[in-house]
Scaffold this active site. Structure first.
Site, PDB file in Angstrom:
ATOM      1  CG  HIS A  31      -5.278   7.792   3.559  1.00  0.00           C
ATOM      2  ND1 HIS A  31      -4.399   8.359   2.671  1.00  0.00           N
ATOM      3  CD2 HIS A  31      -5.669   6.632   2.994  1.00  0.00           C
ATOM      4  CE1 HIS A  31      -4.261   7.568   1.616  1.00  0.00           C
ATOM      5  NE2 HIS A  31      -5.024   6.515   1.787  1.00  0.00           N
ATOM      6  N   GLY A  32      -7.696   8.078   7.210  1.00  0.00           N
ATOM      7  CA  GLY A  32      -7.872   8.292   8.639  1.00  0.00           C
ATOM      8  C   GLY A  32      -9.332   8.466   9.039  1.00  0.00           C
ATOM      9  CB  SER A  71     -13.050   3.068   1.009  1.00  0.00           C
ATOM     10  OG  SER A  71     -12.749   3.622  -0.243  1.00  0.00           O
ATOM     11  CB  SER A  72     -12.634   3.727   6.946  1.00  0.00           C
ATOM     12  OG  SER A  72     -11.739   2.629   7.033  1.00  0.00           O
ATOM     13  CG  ASN A  94      -7.057   0.746  -0.628  1.00  0.00           C
ATOM     14  OD1 ASN A  94      -7.380  -0.173  -1.369  1.00  0.00           O
ATOM     15  ND2 ASN A  94      -5.871   1.318  -0.679  1.00  0.00           N
ATOM     16  CG  ASP A 125      -1.990   0.966   1.266  1.00  0.00           C
ATOM     17  OD1 ASP A 125      -2.424   1.356   0.175  1.00  0.00           O
ATOM     18  OD2 ASP A 125      -2.446   1.335   2.374  1.00  0.00           O
ATOM     19  CG  HIS A 126      -0.501   4.808   0.168  1.00  0.00           C
ATOM     20  ND1 HIS A 126      -0.937   5.780  -0.695  1.00  0.00           N
ATOM     21  CD2 HIS A 126      -1.606   4.367   0.823  1.00  0.00           C
ATOM     22  CE1 HIS A 126      -2.258   5.930  -0.568  1.00  0.00           C
ATOM     23  NE2 HIS A 126      -2.685   5.080   0.338  1.00  0.00           N
TER      24      HIS A 126
HETATM   25  P1  13P Z   1      -9.055   4.543   5.539  1.00  0.00           P
HETATM   26  O1  13P Z   1      -8.212   5.405   6.397  1.00  0.00           O
HETATM   27  O2  13P Z   1     -10.323   5.233   5.130  1.00  0.00           O
HETATM   28  O3  13P Z   1      -9.341   3.223   6.140  1.00  0.00           O
HETATM   29  O4  13P Z   1      -8.275   4.292   4.168  1.00  0.00           O
HETATM   30  C1  13P Z   1      -7.278   3.310   4.087  1.00  0.00           C
HETATM   31  C2  13P Z   1      -6.519   3.390   2.821  1.00  0.00           C
HETATM   32  O5  13P Z   1      -6.866   4.069   1.883  1.00  0.00           O
HETATM   33  C3  13P Z   1      -5.290   2.593   2.762  1.00  0.00           C
HETATM   34  O6  13P Z   1      -4.586   2.801   1.574  1.00  0.00           O
HETATM   35  O1  G3H Z   2      -3.119   4.654   3.573  1.00  0.00           O
HETATM   36  C1  G3H Z   2      -2.860   4.504   4.741  1.00  0.00           C
HETATM   37  C2  G3H Z   2      -3.185   3.250   5.449  1.00  0.00           C
HETATM   38  O2  G3H Z   2      -4.260   3.464   6.319  1.00  0.00           O
HETATM   39  C3  G3H Z   2      -1.977   2.733   6.149  1.00  0.00           C
HETATM   40  O3  G3H Z   2      -1.673   3.533   7.215  1.00  0.00           O
HETATM   41  O4  G3H Z   2       0.696   4.178   6.873  1.00  0.00           O
HETATM   42  O5  G3H Z   2      -0.420   4.287   9.147  1.00  0.00           O
HETATM   43  O6  G3H Z   2       0.176   2.095   8.119  1.00  0.00           O
HETATM   44  P1  G3H Z   2      -0.197   3.524   7.880  1.00  0.00           P
HETATM   45 ZN    ZN Z   3      -4.641   4.780   0.798  1.00  0.00          ZN
END
Ligand code: 13P
Ligand code: G3H
Ligand code: ZN
Length: 348
Positions: free
Chosen positions: A189-190, A225-226, A266, A83-84
């Site tokens: 995010h978050g 997408s939470s 995600n 991820d990222h």
């Molecule tokens: P959330 O913070 O909405 O769960 O998103 C997670 C995400 O995009 C991880 O790449």
């Molecule tokens: O995109 C972010 C994800 O929620 C992962 O978060 O970088 O804190 O592990 P993190």
């Molecule tokens: Zn993300």
């Protein structure tokens, strides 16, 4: 089943018209929660680890936990995704370790904070694609920048600061050959995404539909997408937490996205909230307990519950047995002979 490519999962999801949740993990309990949810709902699944997760858990622990998951649940198609990724080097190290897909997030510079130029994004993403595809590994790119910051990664600000331009999305897909495309439509995010229940003015579903109309066959990815459900916020706060009132992405909007080309969804924050609420509850109600299993078990169960619900809502439930794994070596052949073409179909 061996670990499979996210590309295979998303191709199958496109055929079936559903989305696949990509859930973040940092530890064994989170992987267990996701795999039990996948078993319970008979779902294919993507498990993803950020740079922060890799540093926290160490690559080898994560990788071997994922192998254990694949071995223990042979009926579940399971992809291991970075991820990222913030640079070419980060993506290469993930591929060398055994991740079956990577995200090159070239929307930001390698510092993970500063928005990159379009040309910088194209250049680094194409470089990752050129490394990954001959090895059978799928690549997700990002065009436009999400809001918020997680673990030092993100441009901050509102999700509306750098939404995706549809023309750039088309050019980006054509020039990079990515397997899937993360777009920015107002999410961040978050936990603190929206200060009121989002409507059309903050979540740009019209933009998503426009991008899908231009790139009808491209697998779109929705980050941030939470849904940040009220009940999970309440449990955290009921047992001593101090979350400010917040709103996430309504599941109906994600489902609308899935009807319009979103194949990977995600989710991290919802799992974090579920875990934290469950642990706080045990600490508050039974402060005499000190065996970690007494709070990690309910934490794992709480995460399983929210993940299973999302799998059902995204439509992946019931689809684990639809197909057989394509080996990563055969994926590499597919990229070479063109059967896994990444040349996007483009409409005006
Ligand atoms: P959330 O913070 O909405 O769960 O998103 C997670 C995400 O995009 C991880 O790449
Ligand atoms: O995109 C972010 C994800 O929620 C992962 O978060 O970088 O804190 O592990 P993190
Ligand atoms: Zn993300």
């Amino acid at each position: 089943m061996p670990l499979v490519s996210t590309r295979q999962l998303l191709d199958e999801a496109a055929k079936g018209g559903y989305g696949v949740g990509a859930f973040n993990v940092n530890d064994m309990e989170q992987i267990q929660a996701i795999m039990e949810a996948a078993k319970e709902t008979n779902s294919p699944v993507i498990i993803q680890a950020s740079r922060g997760a890799r540093a926290y858990a160490q690559d080898l622990y994560l990788y071997h936990l994922m192998l254990a998951a694949a071995e223990l649940y042979p009926q579940i198609p399971l992809a291991m995704h970075l991820d990222h990724g913030n640079s070419y080097e980060t993506c290469v190290s993930a591929i060398e370790l055994g991740f079956t897909s990577v995200m090159m997030d070239g929307s930001l510079k390698p510092d993970g904070k500063t928005p990159a130029t379009f040309e910088e994004n194209v250049e680094v993403t194409k470089k990752v694609v050129d490394y990954a595809h001959p090895r059978g590994i799928a690549v997700e790119g990002e065009i436009g920048v999400l809001g918020g910051v997680e673990d030092g990664h993100g441009a901050g600000g509102s999700g509306l600061d750098h939404v995706t331009d549809p023309d750039q999305a088309v050019e980006f897909a054509e020039r990079t050959g990515v397997d899937s495309l993360a777009i920015a439509i107002g999410t961040s995010h978050g936990a603190y995404k929206f200060t009121k229940k989002p409507d059309g003015s903050v979540l740009k579903m019209d933009l998503l539909i426009k991008i899908h109309n231009r790139l009808p066959k491209t697998h779109l990815v929705m980050h941030g997408s939470s849904s940040v459900p009220q009940d999970l916020q309440d449990i955290v706060n009921q047992y001593g937490g101090k979350l400010k009132q917040t709103w996430g992405v309504p599941v109906e909007e994600i489902q609308l996205g899935i009807k319009n080309g979103v194949r990977k969804v995600n989710v991290d924050t919802d799992s974090r909230l579920a875990i934290t609420g469950a642990i706080r509850k045990v600490f508050a109600e039974t402060p005499e307990k000190f065996d970690p299993r007494d709070y990690l078990k309910p934490a794992r169960a709480a995460m399983q519950k929210v993940v299973a619900l999302r799998m059902t809502q995204f439509g992946q439930a019931g689809h684990a047995g639809d197909y057989k794994a394509i080996s990563i070596a055969d994926m590499a052949k597919g990229y070479k002979d063109g059967t896994l073409s990444t040349k996007p179909e483009v409409s005006k």
